[in-house]
Each structure stands twice: as C-alpha cells, then as structure tokens.
Scaffold this motif. Structure first.
Motif, short mmCIF file in Angstrom:
data_model
loop_
_atom_site.label_atom_id
_atom_site.label_comp_id
_atom_site.label_asym_id
_atom_site.label_seq_id
_atom_site.Cartn_x
_atom_site.Cartn_y
_atom_site.Cartn_z
N ALA A 83 0.85 -1.19 0.00
CA ALA A 83 0.00 0.00 0.00
C ALA A 83 0.88 1.24 0.00
N ILE A 84 0.32 2.34 -0.47
CA ILE A 84 1.08 3.59 -0.54
C ILE A 84 0.31 4.72 0.15
N VAL A 85 1.05 5.53 0.89
CA VAL A 85 0.55 6.81 1.39
C VAL A 85 1.15 7.86 0.46
N PRO A 86 0.38 8.35 -0.51
CA PRO A 86 0.97 9.17 -1.56
C PRO A 86 1.28 10.58 -1.06
N GLU A 87 2.24 11.20 -1.71
CA GLU A 87 2.51 12.61 -1.44
C GLU A 87 1.26 13.43 -1.74
N ILE A 98 -14.62 8.57 8.18
CA ILE A 98 -14.94 7.14 8.25
C ILE A 98 -15.20 6.56 6.86
N ASP A 99 -15.80 7.35 5.98
CA ASP A 99 -16.05 6.84 4.63
C ASP A 99 -14.76 6.69 3.84
N ASN A 100 -13.80 7.60 4.05
CA ASN A 100 -12.49 7.44 3.43
C ASN A 100 -11.81 6.16 3.92
N SER A 138 -12.17 19.42 5.94
CA SER A 138 -12.21 20.36 7.06
C SER A 138 -11.11 20.07 8.09
N LEU A 139 -10.35 19.00 7.90
CA LEU A 139 -9.29 18.64 8.82
C LEU A 139 -8.02 19.44 8.53
N SER A 140 -7.16 19.53 9.54
CA SER A 140 -5.84 20.12 9.33
C SER A 140 -4.98 19.18 8.49
N GLY A 141 -3.85 19.69 8.00
CA GLY A 141 -2.96 18.86 7.19
C GLY A 141 -2.48 17.62 7.94
N GLY A 142 -2.13 17.78 9.21
CA GLY A 142 -1.69 16.64 9.99
C GLY A 142 -2.77 15.61 10.20
N GLN A 143 -3.99 16.09 10.45
CA GLN A 143 -5.11 15.17 10.62
C GLN A 143 -5.41 14.43 9.32
N GLN A 144 -5.33 15.14 8.21
CA GLN A 144 -5.53 14.47 6.92
C GLN A 144 -4.46 13.41 6.68
N GLN A 145 -3.25 13.69 7.11
CA GLN A 145 -2.18 12.70 6.93
C GLN A 145 -2.46 11.45 7.73
N VAL A 147 -5.42 10.29 8.35
CA VAL A 147 -6.44 9.57 7.57
C VAL A 147 -5.78 8.80 6.42
N ALA A 148 -4.83 9.45 5.74
CA ALA A 148 -4.16 8.80 4.61
C ALA A 148 -3.39 7.56 5.07
N ILE A 149 -2.70 7.68 6.20
CA ILE A 149 -1.97 6.52 6.74
C ILE A 149 -2.95 5.45 7.17
N GLY A 150 -4.03 5.87 7.84
CA GLY A 150 -5.03 4.89 8.28
C GLY A 150 -5.67 4.16 7.13
N ARG A 151 -5.98 4.89 6.06
CA ARG A 151 -6.57 4.26 4.87
C ARG A 151 -5.63 3.20 4.32
N ALA A 152 -4.34 3.51 4.27
CA ALA A 152 -3.37 2.54 3.76
C ALA A 152 -3.28 1.32 4.68
N LEU A 153 -3.27 1.55 6.00
CA LEU A 153 -3.15 0.43 6.94
C LEU A 153 -4.35 -0.50 6.87
N LEU A 154 -5.53 0.05 6.64
CA LEU A 154 -6.73 -0.79 6.59
C LEU A 154 -6.80 -1.65 5.34
N SER A 155 -5.89 -1.44 4.39
CA SER A 155 -5.79 -2.35 3.25
C SER A 155 -4.91 -3.55 3.60
N GLN A 156 -4.47 -3.64 4.85
CA GLN A 156 -3.70 -4.77 5.39
C GLN A 156 -2.35 -4.95 4.69
N PRO A 157 -1.51 -3.92 4.65
CA PRO A 157 -0.25 -4.04 3.91
C PRO A 157 0.84 -4.79 4.68
N ARG A 158 1.58 -5.56 3.96
CA ARG A 158 2.82 -6.13 4.48
C ARG A 158 3.97 -5.17 4.21
N VAL A 159 3.80 -4.34 3.18
CA VAL A 159 4.77 -3.29 2.86
C VAL A 159 4.01 -1.98 2.73
#
Length: 242
Positions: A83-87, A98-100, A138-145, A147-159
């Motif tokens: 999975a990727i947390v994109p720039e 939650i929908d993301n 409506s989230l701050s940049g850090g909060q959005q980040q 979410v992006a990390i969480g979205r990637a983790l919920l795809s169950q990545p090994r990498v």
C-alpha cells in the motif's frame, strides 16, 4: 539482514522518453523501516511509483517474497499486500473520515492477515475516532495525513510505502505521526519512508538509501552512515548536510 520481503533488481523507469531510474537494486525485510533520501528529482517518488505499479516496469524488476510482480496494476499490488501513502494524501474530498477509511476496508488485500481494524486504528490515532463523521477537507494537514496513513493500513499491507508524510506539517504533528511507526512495524509490516529531513530519516529507520539523479549513491545502516558520507552522496560532492 533477514530475507527480503520486497526487492527491486536492476529497476529502470521512464516518463515517456525520459529515463528517471537507472538500475536500482533495493530490498527491505519484514518489520524493517528503510528510508529513501535525496534531493528533489533524485528519483525517490519514482521508485515508489514503480513498486506500486503506477509506472510500467518489467516483471522481474520488482519482487515480493521472491516472486516477480513488476508491472502489476496498483489494485493487484494492494491485493498482494503493498500500500502507498501518496505525497499530497489524495483523500476523497466531500466524504467523511470514516467513509475514506471504509473505502480501504472494502478493497483490502486478502493475502496478508496483518489484522488492522478500525478499533486498532483508532487506538493508534485517537483523533480519527473523534473526527470520524467530519468531512476530510475540514481537517488540518496533519489530521488528513493520519487519515491517509489509516486508509493505507486498513488495506492490510505487508509493505507500506510512505511518500513525504511529514511534508508541510508542524514539527509537533510530525513527531506524533512518526511515533506511530514502531506500532505499525510490530505486526511485521515493512515501511519504506521517503523523507526530505535527513536527521528524521536517520533516526526513524534501520537502513537508508540515498538517491542522486536516478541512481543509488549510498546505502547502509542508518546509525552507521556518517553525515559527511550522506552529504557527499546527497549532492554528489563533499558538502555537509545541515
């Protein structure tokens, strides 16, 4: 080092007629954090895109568990456990936190039983539980980040491929995000970390690769590589890294 979970072999990549990577050999083991450092345009993000299937490469140039997966489509890489947390995060604007996150659950990889659940993610980033009904824009940049990390983790990545996750964030927020990395690695997930802050990259990783103009200019254990060596590899000459 343990056997490589993910590796590249003589990897080359192009944008049309422009060659961006020249014979990259890279590897990472389960549970390891490997940093990619280098100036803008060095090829760091291109390497992640090549691994993720966002750029076309030959099958044997990217291997997962020793199997050729180069050139596989991104959704196949997710199914394979990458999975990727994109720039820039690239969240779904107009949708709640939650929908993301549920998008990732619906498309999670099936080959890796890493075991990320919403409850476990909320324990890692409690703020996401508080903000789960809030639109992501409506989230701050850090909060959005987060979410992006969480979205990637919920795809169950090994990498987990992380592209500039500290970019544009306040130091306090960066510290909070980086403090979460050891908990992610506890499951055996490997993290490839593209990071402009050399000091942060060194302190947060087991090993590092420095890239320069599409080549690997230096690699070694993060704790053992001197700042002088990094400066020479980073700039292609005897320069100090601030």
């Amino acid at each position: 080092m343990s056997a490589a979970l993910l590796s590249t072999h003589g990897l080359v990549a192009h944008y049309g007629d422009f060659q961006a990577l020249y014979g990259i050999d890279f590897e990472i083991a389960a549970g390891e954090v490997v940093a990619l450092i280098g100036a803008n345009g060095a090829g760091k993000s291109t390497l992640l895109k090549s691994i993720m299937g966002l750029l076309s490469v030959a099958p044997g140039m990217v291997q997962l568990d020793g199997r050729p997966v180069g050139g596989a489509k991104p959704h196949r890489m997710v199914a394979n456990g990458v999975a990727i947390v994109p720039e820039g995060r690239r969240l779904f604007v107009g949708m709640s936190v939650i929908d993301n996150l549920r998008v990732a659950i619906d498309h999670a990889g099936k080959s890796a039983a890493v075991g990320w659940t919403l409850e476990r993610l909320f324990a890692l980033f409690p703020l996401l539980k508080e903000k789960q009904a809030v639109p992501v824009e409506s989230l701050s940049g850090g909060q959005q980040q987060m979410v992006a990390i969480g979205r990637a983790l919920l795809s169950q990545p090994r990498v987990l491929l992380c592209d500039e996750i500290s970019l544009g964030l306040a130091p306090k927020v960066v510290k909070e995000i980086y403090q979460a990395l050891p908990s992610i690695c506890e499951t055996g997930t490997a993290i490839v970390l593209v990071e402009q802050d050399v000091g942060l990259a060194r302190s947060s990783s087991n090993r590092l690769y420095c890239m320069l103009e599409g080549h690997v200019s230096l690699t070694g254990r993060s704790a053992d590589v001197s700042r002088e060596a990094i400066g020479e590899a980073y700039f292609g000459g005897a320069h100090a890294v601030a």
